[in-house]
Write a protein that holds these residues in place. Structure first.
Motif, mmCIF file in Angstrom:
data_model
loop_
_atom_site.group_PDB
_atom_site.id
_atom_site.type_symbol
_atom_site.label_atom_id
_atom_site.label_comp_id
_atom_site.label_asym_id
_atom_site.label_seq_id
_atom_site.Cartn_x
_atom_site.Cartn_y
_atom_site.Cartn_z
ATOM 1 N N SER A 31 0.841 -1.198 0.000
ATOM 2 C CA SER A 31 0.000 0.000 0.000
ATOM 3 C C SER A 31 0.875 1.247 0.000
ATOM 4 C CB SER A 31 -0.905 0.042 1.232
ATOM 5 O OG SER A 31 -1.624 -1.148 1.357
ATOM 6 N N GLY A 32 1.973 1.214 0.758
ATOM 7 C CA GLY A 32 2.890 2.350 0.820
ATOM 8 C C GLY A 32 3.486 2.659 -0.545
ATOM 9 N N VAL A 33 3.939 1.619 -1.247
ATOM 10 C CA VAL A 33 4.527 1.810 -2.580
ATOM 11 C C VAL A 33 3.487 2.417 -3.526
ATOM 12 C CG1 VAL A 33 5.490 0.641 -4.592
ATOM 13 C CG2 VAL A 33 6.214 -0.052 -2.308
ATOM 14 N N ILE A 34 2.271 1.863 -3.506
ATOM 15 C CA ILE A 34 1.217 2.372 -4.394
ATOM 16 C C ILE A 34 0.930 3.841 -4.083
ATOM 17 C CG2 ILE A 34 -1.219 2.155 -5.057
ATOM 18 C CD1 ILE A 34 -1.005 -0.828 -4.368
ATOM 19 N N LEU A 35 0.778 4.155 -2.782
ATOM 20 C CA LEU A 35 0.454 5.527 -2.392
ATOM 21 C C LEU A 35 1.570 6.497 -2.774
ATOM 22 C CD1 LEU A 35 -1.180 4.657 1.026
ATOM 23 C CD2 LEU A 35 -2.332 5.797 -0.862
ATOM 24 N N GLN A 36 2.811 6.032 -2.713
ATOM 25 C CA GLN A 36 3.933 6.888 -3.103
ATOM 26 C C GLN A 36 3.872 7.198 -4.603
ATOM 27 O OE1 GLN A 36 6.062 8.408 -1.231
ATOM 28 N NE2 GLN A 36 7.305 9.273 -2.860
ATOM 29 N N LYS A 37 3.542 6.146 -5.380
ATOM 30 C CA LYS A 37 3.478 6.302 -6.842
ATOM 31 C C LYS A 37 2.388 7.289 -7.263
ATOM 32 C CE LYS A 37 6.413 3.065 -8.555
ATOM 33 N NZ LYS A 37 7.520 3.596 -7.715
ATOM 34 N N LEU A 38 1.378 7.464 -6.423
ATOM 35 C CA LEU A 38 0.256 8.334 -6.775
ATOM 36 C C LEU A 38 0.577 9.818 -6.589
ATOM 37 C CD1 LEU A 38 -2.721 6.278 -5.279
ATOM 38 C CD2 LEU A 38 -2.087 6.505 -7.683
ATOM 39 N N LYS A 39 1.755 10.105 -6.030
ATOM 40 C CA LYS A 39 2.190 11.515 -5.833
ATOM 41 C C LYS A 39 1.113 12.345 -5.152
ATOM 42 C CE LYS A 39 5.779 11.639 -9.210
ATOM 43 N NZ LYS A 39 6.359 10.490 -8.497
ATOM 44 N N LEU A 40 0.926 12.084 -3.863
ATOM 45 C CA LEU A 40 -0.211 12.670 -3.150
ATOM 46 C C LEU A 40 0.119 13.933 -2.359
ATOM 47 C CD1 LEU A 40 -1.465 9.234 -1.916
ATOM 48 C CD2 LEU A 40 -2.570 10.625 -3.657
ATOM 49 N N GLU A 41 1.363 14.376 -2.452
ATOM 50 C CA GLU A 41 1.800 15.510 -1.620
ATOM 51 C C GLU A 41 0.892 16.741 -1.763
ATOM 52 O OE1 GLU A 41 3.737 13.556 -3.239
ATOM 53 O OE2 GLU A 41 5.281 12.837 -1.863
ATOM 54 N N VAL A 42 0.343 16.934 -2.992
ATOM 55 C CA VAL A 42 -0.492 18.124 -3.212
ATOM 56 C C VAL A 42 -1.770 18.106 -2.387
ATOM 57 C CG1 VAL A 42 0.296 18.793 -5.498
ATOM 58 C CG2 VAL A 42 -1.379 16.958 -5.281
ATOM 59 N N TYR A 43 -2.162 16.934 -1.911
ATOM 60 C CA TYR A 43 -3.422 16.841 -1.163
ATOM 61 C C TYR A 43 -3.235 16.959 0.346
ATOM 62 C CZ TYR A 43 -4.998 15.107 -5.637
ATOM 63 O OH TYR A 43 -5.267 14.978 -6.961
ATOM 64 N N LEU A 44 -2.033 17.289 0.777
ATOM 65 C CA LEU A 44 -1.838 17.520 2.206
ATOM 66 C C LEU A 44 -2.440 18.878 2.568
ATOM 67 C CD1 LEU A 44 1.886 16.381 2.463
ATOM 68 C CD2 LEU A 44 -0.073 15.202 3.451
ATOM 69 N N THR A 45 -2.766 19.072 3.848
ATOM 70 C CA THR A 45 -3.277 20.390 4.248
ATOM 71 C C THR A 45 -2.120 21.404 4.181
ATOM 72 O OG1 THR A 45 -2.921 19.715 6.533
ATOM 73 C CG2 THR A 45 -5.164 19.580 5.716
ATOM 74 N N PRO A 46 -2.457 22.705 3.980
ATOM 75 C CA PRO A 46 -1.417 23.717 3.726
ATOM 76 C C PRO A 46 -0.280 23.736 4.746
ATOM 77 C CG PRO A 46 -3.588 24.648 3.417
ATOM 78 C CD PRO A 46 -3.808 23.262 3.894
ATOM 79 N N TRP A 47 -0.626 23.639 6.025
ATOM 80 C CA TRP A 47 0.461 23.751 7.007
ATOM 81 C C TRP A 47 1.411 22.553 6.951
ATOM 82 C CZ3 TRP A 47 1.465 20.881 11.563
ATOM 83 C CH2 TRP A 47 0.492 19.940 11.911
ATOM 84 N N VAL A 48 0.882 21.386 6.545
ATOM 85 C CA VAL A 48 1.755 20.221 6.424
ATOM 86 C C VAL A 48 2.668 20.372 5.213
ATOM 87 C CG1 VAL A 48 1.836 17.713 6.235
ATOM 88 C CG2 VAL A 48 0.005 18.791 7.506
ATOM 89 N N LYS A 49 2.116 21.015 4.153
ATOM 90 C CA LYS A 49 2.953 21.267 2.962
ATOM 91 C C LYS A 49 4.135 22.135 3.341
ATOM 92 C CE LYS A 49 -0.593 21.062 -0.549
ATOM 93 N NZ LYS A 49 -1.474 21.934 -1.312
ATOM 94 N N GLU A 50 3.870 23.071 4.237
ATOM 95 C CA GLU A 50 4.944 23.945 4.698
ATOM 96 C C GLU A 50 6.024 23.145 5.429
ATOM 97 O OE1 GLU A 50 4.722 27.657 7.513
ATOM 98 O OE2 GLU A 50 3.225 27.741 5.914
ATOM 99 N N VAL A 51 5.550 22.235 6.291
ATOM 100 C CA VAL A 51 6.490 21.356 7.000
ATOM 101 C C VAL A 51 7.306 20.560 5.983
ATOM 102 C CG1 VAL A 51 6.685 19.374 8.557
ATOM 103 C CG2 VAL A 51 5.002 21.149 9.026
ATOM 104 N N LEU A 52 6.604 20.081 4.954
ATOM 105 C CA LEU A 52 7.257 19.272 3.924
ATOM 106 C C LEU A 52 8.338 20.072 3.194
ATOM 107 C CD1 LEU A 52 7.067 16.475 2.484
ATOM 108 C CD2 LEU A 52 5.534 17.546 0.840
ATOM 109 N N ALA A 53 8.021 21.347 2.909
ATOM 110 C CA ALA A 53 8.975 22.196 2.185
ATOM 111 C C ALA A 53 10.235 22.432 3.012
ATOM 112 C CB ALA A 53 8.313 23.521 1.837
#
Lengths: 325, 79
Positions: free
Chosen positions: A151-173
């Motif tokens: 499931s982890g591999v599949i979810l990674q392949k789907l490139k889901l980073e854009v669907y994180l909430t804004p503040w988490v995207k900031e953490v990611l950046a």
């Protein structure tokens, strides 16, 4: 190996209480005493052992290791395996998620950990051995770990980073790979024991009511529902049984200790093991309360994709179990 | 010396258990300490903890992911 427990249960029910062999009440009570004793013993052993492992591999060390090393695809399996030894508390799932993201660990690897952790843990393993035996337990653990990794591999392949909430995207950046090697507390084994012991007692106390109620319900069903009762409705050839059982179970929540004793009776009364385990995995692994928690870090769309992928993998492993066992 | 104690947790049962333990230790030993519960996730994440509840004494994370015993808390506070 557990004959002596059976002797105690027999003695208590038939000698001390003087109930007749074959009576519904006697059979149910006998089953209850035998099962609780055996399961509590096994739980104690497994929880204690996992407590020792966890004391040497705390979650911060795991995160640091995953963040620091290039693992060439093995990171999914490793994250999933670490999910097994890390005790899971749903209230920690969000801080855990953020901690992993902040350490620069790919989203899919984080998911692999989050999926396996509630599915395969010390309590689930202890109960599984007690109720289904060692062989089924090993198959369950392996399939749980694989389910998390895949499931982890599949979810990674789907490139889901854009669907994180804004503040988490900031953490990611601002994510940074941990550089320093994690300095574990350098305690002797002797010093660790009291802390591990206190945790074992707490975990056992926490699951005891669930186990007792689960086994009591199981005991009642055991004594009153005839063998093969469910076979009419859910036999192996019914292709829809696995997906229906899984989808029904997704919104429900119970921890492994509450649901497993009931699952065992369902299996004893004729529901195929794969169908029952798919049901159990969906109850334990996915739930509405968890979705609510994850809303803080993920958009609804991401939660839906996450649940969808895991549900699909659970259904597939249900079929696999049914064809293997 | 006055101690600033923070308990980080989003309100699960373990976090409440920790608050009870710490409160008891403070009142039983008449310690000079203030206790604050931090329930906001963003605030919690500033301490870089991954498992809750966490016990923070004077901005140092002392316990995380489990409920400590009274003796342990007392020892930490007397440090």
């Amino acid at each position: 190996m557990f004959d002596w427990i059976q002797h105690i249960a027999d003695w208590f029910v038939y000698e001390l209480l003087g109930l007749r062999v074959g009576q519904h009440l006697a059979e149910a009570l006998n089953f209850f005493i035998y099962d609780t004793t055996k399961i509590l013993l096994l739980l104690f052993v497994v929880v204690f052992f996992m407590g020792i492992v966890n004391s040497y591999f705390p979650i911060d060390k795991v995160k640091n290791y995953l963040s620091r090393n290039k693992l060439y695809g093995l990171e999914y399996l490793i994250a999933s395996l670490f999910g097994v030894v890390t005790p899971f508390c749903s209230c920690s799932s969000v801080p855990l998620f953020i901690g992993f993201v902040r350490g620069g660990i790919p989203l899919g690897v984080t998911f692999a950990f989050l999926i396996t952790s509630p599915l395969v843990n010390e309590v689930a393993i202890g109960l599984f051995v007690g109720l289904f035996g060692l062989k089924t337990t090993i198959i369950y653990v392996i399939s749980g770990v694989l389910l998390g990794s895949v499931s982890g591999v599949i979810l990674q392949k789907l490139k889901l980073e854009v669907y994180l909430t804004p503040w988490v995207k900031e953490v990611l950046a601002n994510a940074q790979r941990d550089q320093e090697v994690f300095q574990a507390e350098n305690q002797t084994f002797k010093k660790r024991i009291p802390i591990i012991w206190a945790e074992v007692v707490k975990i056992l106390k926490g699951v005891l009511p669930y186990v007792l109620v689960g086994i009591a319900i199981g005991g009642l069903m055991h004594g009153y529902i005839p063998e093969g009762f469910f076979e009419k409705y859910m036999d192996k050839d019914n292709l829809f049984a696995v997906p229906i059982a899984t989808i029904l179970a997704v919104p429900m929540y119970s921890n492994a200790s509450g649901i497993l004793p009931v699952v065992q009776v369902l299996v004893a009364k004729g529901i195929p093991l794969g169908t029952a385990i798919a049901f159990m995995m969906a109850v334990v692994g996915l739930s509405l309360p968890e979705a609510m928690l994850l809303k803080k870090v993920m958009s609804l769309k991401l939660i839906a994709i996450f649940f969808g992928v895991v549900t699909l993998c659970i259904i597939l492993s249900g079929y696999l179990f049914n064809s293997l066992l | 010396m006055h101690k600033v104690i923070k308990i980080l947790g989003t309100g699960c049962s373990k976090c409440q258990a920790m608050t009870v333990v710490v409160n008891e230790v403070i009142s039983e030993n008449k310690l000079d300490a203030s206790l604050e519960k931090v329930e906001d996730l963003m605030e919690i994440m500033k301490f870089d903890v991954m498992t809750t509840p966490a016990l923070v004494i004077n901005d140092v994370v002392s316990v995380k992911g489990r409920v400590p015993s009274k003796n342990e808390v007392l020892a930490l506070l007397n440090d």
